[in-house]
Motif scaffolding. Sequence first.
Motif, PDB file in Angstrom:
ATOM      1  N   GLU A   8       0.848  -1.193   0.000  1.00  0.00           N
ATOM      2  CA  GLU A   8       0.000   0.000   0.000  1.00  0.00           C
ATOM      3  C   GLU A   8       0.880   1.238   0.000  1.00  0.00           C
ATOM      4  OE1 GLU A   8      -2.902   0.040   3.106  1.00  0.00           O
ATOM      5  OE2 GLU A   8      -4.095  -1.509   2.134  1.00  0.00           O
ATOM      6  N   LEU A  23      -1.155  10.315  -9.173  1.00  0.00           N
ATOM      7  CA  LEU A  23      -0.267   9.186  -8.930  1.00  0.00           C
ATOM      8  C   LEU A  23       0.493   8.836 -10.192  1.00  0.00           C
ATOM      9  CD1 LEU A  23      -2.545   6.752  -6.910  1.00  0.00           C
ATOM     10  CD2 LEU A  23      -0.418   7.774  -6.136  1.00  0.00           C
ATOM     11  N   ASN A  34      -8.241   3.504  -9.159  1.00  0.00           N
ATOM     12  CA  ASN A  34      -7.698   2.453  -8.305  1.00  0.00           C
ATOM     13  C   ASN A  34      -7.182   2.987  -6.983  1.00  0.00           C
ATOM     14  OD1 ASN A  34      -8.213   0.652 -10.387  1.00  0.00           O
ATOM     15  ND2 ASN A  34      -6.179   0.865 -11.246  1.00  0.00           N
ATOM     16  N   ALA A  35      -7.426   4.252  -6.708  1.00  0.00           N
ATOM     17  CA  ALA A  35      -6.921   4.873  -5.477  1.00  0.00           C
ATOM     18  C   ALA A  35      -8.088   5.282  -4.583  1.00  0.00           C
ATOM     19  CB  ALA A  35      -6.071   6.092  -5.812  1.00  0.00           C
ATOM     20  N   ARG A  48      -4.611   6.441  -0.830  1.00  0.00           N
ATOM     21  CA  ARG A  48      -4.078   5.083  -0.692  1.00  0.00           C
ATOM     22  C   ARG A  48      -4.170   4.389  -2.045  1.00  0.00           C
ATOM     23  NH1 ARG A  48      -7.232   2.519   3.268  1.00  0.00           N
ATOM     24  NH2 ARG A  48      -5.650   3.067   4.788  1.00  0.00           N
ATOM     25  N   TYR A  49      -3.045   3.838  -2.488  1.00  0.00           N
ATOM     26  CA  TYR A  49      -3.000   3.091  -3.748  1.00  0.00           C
ATOM     27  C   TYR A  49      -2.402   1.725  -3.443  1.00  0.00           C
ATOM     28  CZ  TYR A  49      -2.126   1.942  -8.628  1.00  0.00           C
ATOM     29  OH  TYR A  49      -2.124   1.334  -9.852  1.00  0.00           O
ATOM     30  N   THR A  50      -3.134   0.655  -3.767  1.00  0.00           N
ATOM     31  CA  THR A  50      -2.652  -0.700  -3.501  1.00  0.00           C
ATOM     32  C   THR A  50      -1.962  -1.247  -4.740  1.00  0.00           C
ATOM     33  OG1 THR A  50      -4.430  -1.079  -1.914  1.00  0.00           O
ATOM     34  CG2 THR A  50      -3.313  -3.021  -2.770  1.00  0.00           C
ATOM     35  N   TYR A  62       7.122   4.769  -7.504  1.00  0.00           N
ATOM     36  CA  TYR A  62       5.763   5.286  -7.323  1.00  0.00           C
ATOM     37  C   TYR A  62       5.854   6.689  -6.736  1.00  0.00           C
ATOM     38  CZ  TYR A  62       3.873   0.698  -8.337  1.00  0.00           C
ATOM     39  OH  TYR A  62       3.526  -0.469  -8.974  1.00  0.00           O
ATOM     40  N   CYS A  64       3.435  10.291  -5.600  1.00  0.00           N
ATOM     41  CA  CYS A  64       2.178  10.997  -5.380  1.00  0.00           C
ATOM     42  C   CYS A  64       2.509  12.490  -5.454  1.00  0.00           C
ATOM     43  CB  CYS A  64       1.610  10.634  -4.017  1.00  0.00           C
ATOM     44  SG  CYS A  64       0.007  11.379  -3.679  1.00  0.00           S
TER      45      CYS A  64
END
Length: 88
Positions: A8, A23, A34-35, A48-50, A62, A64
């Motif tokens: 996560e 993102l 997806n967030a 939150r991005y899984t 990754y 943000c």
Amino acid sequence: VAPSLPFEFNCTFFADPLPDLQLFKDGRALSPLNAERQIFPSGDVFLRYTVPMTTIDDTGLYECLATNSFGSTSLSTHVNRRGQTPFI
């Protein structure tokens, strides 16, 4: 190498006015669908991005990015699978 557990990527920003959050993975925009986003009464914006971590393609940088009329700031992390040689 066996698949790793999901990862996560969480980021929290406080800004006034509220920032637009984006993102990226390896410099490419990720789908905001997806967030999970939340805005708290304190003015904090949480995202939150899984990352499923099911294939080697899930590894990478990754980021943000938070942007408002005053400027921008970002948070980033490089994600590797267990047993993978880190990319430098």
